[in-house]
Design a protein around this motif. Structure first.
Motif, PDB file in Angstrom:
ATOM      1  N   GLU A 270      22.696  -2.865   9.020  1.00  0.00           N
ATOM      2  CA  GLU A 270      21.344  -3.846   7.634  1.00  0.00           C
ATOM      3  C   GLU A 270      20.749  -2.379   6.606  1.00  0.00           C
ATOM      4  N   ILE A 271      20.382  -2.884   6.030  1.00  0.00           N
ATOM      5  CA  ILE A 271      20.111  -1.987   4.636  1.00  0.00           C
ATOM      6  C   ILE A 271      18.960  -1.493   4.315  1.00  0.00           C
TER       7      ILE A 271
ATOM      8  N   ARG B 227      24.073   0.521  -2.644  1.00  0.00           N
ATOM      9  CA  ARG B 227      24.211  -0.846  -2.068  1.00  0.00           C
ATOM     10  C   ARG B 227      23.263  -1.528  -2.606  1.00  0.00           C
ATOM     11  N   PHE B 228      21.884  -1.179  -3.268  1.00  0.00           N
ATOM     12  CA  PHE B 228      21.075  -2.171  -3.918  1.00  0.00           C
ATOM     13  C   PHE B 228      21.064  -1.918  -5.479  1.00  0.00           C
ATOM     14  N   LEU B 229      21.895  -1.331  -5.676  1.00  0.00           N
ATOM     15  CA  LEU B 229      22.345  -0.846  -7.216  1.00  0.00           C
ATOM     16  C   LEU B 229      22.876  -1.636  -8.051  1.00  0.00           C
TER      17      LEU B 229
ATOM     18  N   THR C 269      19.942 -16.856  12.886  1.00  0.00           N
ATOM     19  CA  THR C 269      20.735 -16.436  13.433  1.00  0.00           C
ATOM     20  C   THR C 269      22.191 -15.675  12.884  1.00  0.00           C
ATOM     21  N   ASP C 270      22.570 -16.640  11.853  1.00  0.00           N
ATOM     22  CA  ASP C 270      23.778 -16.800  11.400  1.00  0.00           C
ATOM     23  C   ASP C 270      23.186 -15.679   9.878  1.00  0.00           C
ATOM     24  N   PRO C 271      23.429 -14.723   8.622  1.00  0.00           N
ATOM     25  CA  PRO C 271      23.934 -14.309   7.713  1.00  0.00           C
ATOM     26  C   PRO C 271      24.580 -15.138   6.493  1.00  0.00           C
ATOM     27  N   LYS C 272      23.889 -15.258   5.552  1.00  0.00           N
ATOM     28  CA  LYS C 272      24.493 -15.837   4.507  1.00  0.00           C
ATOM     29  C   LYS C 272      24.880 -15.167   3.768  1.00  0.00           C
ATOM     30  N   LEU C 273      25.774 -15.033   2.740  1.00  0.00           N
ATOM     31  CA  LEU C 273      26.869 -14.700   2.039  1.00  0.00           C
ATOM     32  C   LEU C 273      25.327 -14.793   0.528  1.00  0.00           C
ATOM     33  N   ILE C 274      25.619 -13.825  -0.580  1.00  0.00           N
ATOM     34  CA  ILE C 274      24.948 -13.910  -1.225  1.00  0.00           C
ATOM     35  C   ILE C 274      25.401 -12.777  -2.237  1.00  0.00           C
ATOM     36  N   GLU C 275      25.183 -12.864  -3.346  1.00  0.00           N
ATOM     37  CA  GLU C 275      25.315 -12.213  -5.085  1.00  0.00           C
ATOM     38  C   GLU C 275      24.514 -11.021  -5.559  1.00  0.00           C
ATOM     39  N   LEU C 276      24.179  -9.642  -5.446  1.00  0.00           N
ATOM     40  CA  LEU C 276      23.384  -9.478  -5.998  1.00  0.00           C
ATOM     41  C   LEU C 276      23.804  -9.288  -7.449  1.00  0.00           C
TER      42      LEU C 276
ATOM     43  N   VAL D 151      25.654  -5.811   5.000  1.00  0.00           N
ATOM     44  CA  VAL D 151      26.716  -5.461   4.943  1.00  0.00           C
ATOM     45  C   VAL D 151      27.701  -5.779   5.229  1.00  0.00           C
ATOM     46  N   SER D 152      28.237  -5.909   5.036  1.00  0.00           N
ATOM     47  CA  SER D 152      29.884  -5.957   6.383  1.00  0.00           C
ATOM     48  C   SER D 152      29.679  -4.260   7.181  1.00  0.00           C
ATOM     49  N   GLU D 153      30.507  -3.958   8.137  1.00  0.00           N
ATOM     50  CA  GLU D 153      30.808  -3.093   8.760  1.00  0.00           C
ATOM     51  C   GLU D 153      32.163  -2.079   7.830  1.00  0.00           C
ATOM     52  N   GLN D 154      32.802  -3.019   7.733  1.00  0.00           N
ATOM     53  CA  GLN D 154      34.457  -2.811   6.704  1.00  0.00           C
ATOM     54  C   GLN D 154      33.430  -2.086   5.316  1.00  0.00           C
ATOM     55  N   ASP D 155      32.238  -1.981   4.837  1.00  0.00           N
ATOM     56  CA  ASP D 155      32.313  -1.795   3.023  1.00  0.00           C
ATOM     57  C   ASP D 155      31.074   0.025   4.026  1.00  0.00           C
ATOM     58  N   ARG D 156      31.136   0.413   5.085  1.00  0.00           N
ATOM     59  CA  ARG D 156      30.544   1.120   4.894  1.00  0.00           C
ATOM     60  C   ARG D 156      31.401   2.334   4.082  1.00  0.00           C
ATOM     61  N   PRO D 157      30.258   3.222   3.267  1.00  0.00           N
ATOM     62  CA  PRO D 157      30.735   4.643   2.624  1.00  0.00           C
ATOM     63  C   PRO D 157      31.461   5.268   3.092  1.00  0.00           C
ATOM     64  N   LEU D 158      32.747   6.124   2.595  1.00  0.00           N
ATOM     65  CA  LEU D 158      33.135   7.656   3.207  1.00  0.00           C
ATOM     66  C   LEU D 158      32.497   8.868   3.118  1.00  0.00           C
ATOM     67  N   LEU D 159      32.147   9.021   4.371  1.00  0.00           N
ATOM     68  CA  LEU D 159      31.181  10.367   5.149  1.00  0.00           C
ATOM     69  C   LEU D 159      32.141  11.617   4.663  1.00  0.00           C
ATOM     70  N   GLU D 160      32.173  12.487   4.879  1.00  0.00           N
ATOM     71  CA  GLU D 160      32.583  13.574   4.444  1.00  0.00           C
ATOM     72  C   GLU D 160      32.258  14.335   5.938  1.00  0.00           C
ATOM     73  N   GLU D 161      33.227  15.449   6.296  1.00  0.00           N
ATOM     74  CA  GLU D 161      32.847  16.214   7.554  1.00  0.00           C
ATOM     75  C   GLU D 161      31.589  16.657   7.368  1.00  0.00           C
ATOM     76  N   ASP D 162      31.632  16.482   9.003  1.00  0.00           N
ATOM     77  CA  ASP D 162      29.914  16.461   9.732  1.00  0.00           C
ATOM     78  C   ASP D 162      29.125  15.304   8.662  1.00  0.00           C
ATOM     79  N   GLU D 163      29.394  14.852   8.080  1.00  0.00           N
ATOM     80  CA  GLU D 163      27.901  13.697   8.194  1.00  0.00           C
ATOM     81  C   GLU D 163      28.514  12.310   8.654  1.00  0.00           C
ATOM     82  N   PHE D 164      27.613  11.957   9.208  1.00  0.00           N
ATOM     83  CA  PHE D 164      27.253  10.847  10.594  1.00  0.00           C
ATOM     84  C   PHE D 164      26.448  10.238  10.276  1.00  0.00           C
ATOM     85  N   TYR D 165      26.643   8.591  10.316  1.00  0.00           N
ATOM     86  CA  TYR D 165      25.950   7.124  10.173  1.00  0.00           C
ATOM     87  C   TYR D 165      24.425   7.598  10.917  1.00  0.00           C
ATOM     88  N   ILE D 166      23.601   7.072  10.315  1.00  0.00           N
ATOM     89  CA  ILE D 166      22.212   6.790  11.527  1.00  0.00           C
ATOM     90  C   ILE D 166      22.270   5.921  12.818  1.00  0.00           C
TER      91      ILE D 166
END
Length: 181
Positions: free
Chosen positions: A6-7, A31-33, A46-53, A88-103
């Motif tokens: 969820e974003i 993700r919004f811009l 229960t099922d998300p649908k694909l949209i285009e921003l 967003v899809s879990e595969q769309d997670r941006p890469l994080l720097e060292e010592d950064e974490f996803y909430i």
């Protein structure tokens, strides 16, 4: 939802041309811009649908984004999306720097005192307040018929939280005197 992150949440329509107001739950403004595919989960679905921003912009005074979704061209269509969750899809997670974490990766981790290896509690939330704060639920009294809980806020800084081990599902802290009591 498995496979999705969820974003944000649509909180209403913006103007007459189909734009929607999105309250973000992501620290990544792109993700919004940036135009591209996202997913939308309407209330009760229960099922998300694909949209285009198509486009987006940030309203600093409101702390939310105004986005245009392809195919949404008037206020009524936009208003019908109220309370839908943007994903967003879990595969769309941006890469994080060292010592950064996803909430989301921190929620549910067990927190231990590094010196004594005593279990302090479990992370139930991460709050933003200058420095991030880990909200840790403590289980204080676990008698057979009663569980007493309270929460403690732990500053999420390297000096106090030197170890975050996602693979072991644990955090180790070095709390200053009085932080946990």
């Amino acid at each position: 939802m498995a496979g999705f992150i969820e974003i944000g949440r649509i909180v209403g329509a913006q103007g007459l041309t189909g734009e929607v107001r999105v309250y973000p739950s992501s620290d990544f403004p792109e993700r919004f811009l940036e135009p591209g595919n996202r997913w939308l989960l309407p209330p009760g679905a229960t099922d998300p649908k694909l949209i285009e921003l198509v486009q987006g912009r940030y309203l600093e005074s409101k702390g939310l984004y105004i986005v245009q979704i392809a195919g949404i061209t008037d206020r009524n269509q936009a208003e019908a999306l109220r309370n839908s969750v943007v994903l967003v899809s879990e595969q769309d997670r941006p890469l994080l720097e060292e010592d950064e974490f996803y909430i989301l990766d921190l929620i549910g981790l067990e927190v231990f005192d590094q010196a004594s290896q005593t279990l302090i509690g479990t992370v139930i939330n991460v709050l933003s307040a200058g420095n991030d704060l880990l909200e840790v639920q403590r289980n204080l009294d676990q008698t057979s018929d009663r569980v007493s809980t309270k929460t403690v806020l732990i500053p999420f800084v390297k000096a106090i939280v030197p170890v975050v081990d996602l693979s072991q599902h644990r955090i180790e802290i070095t709390p200053p005197a009085g932080l946990i009591e």
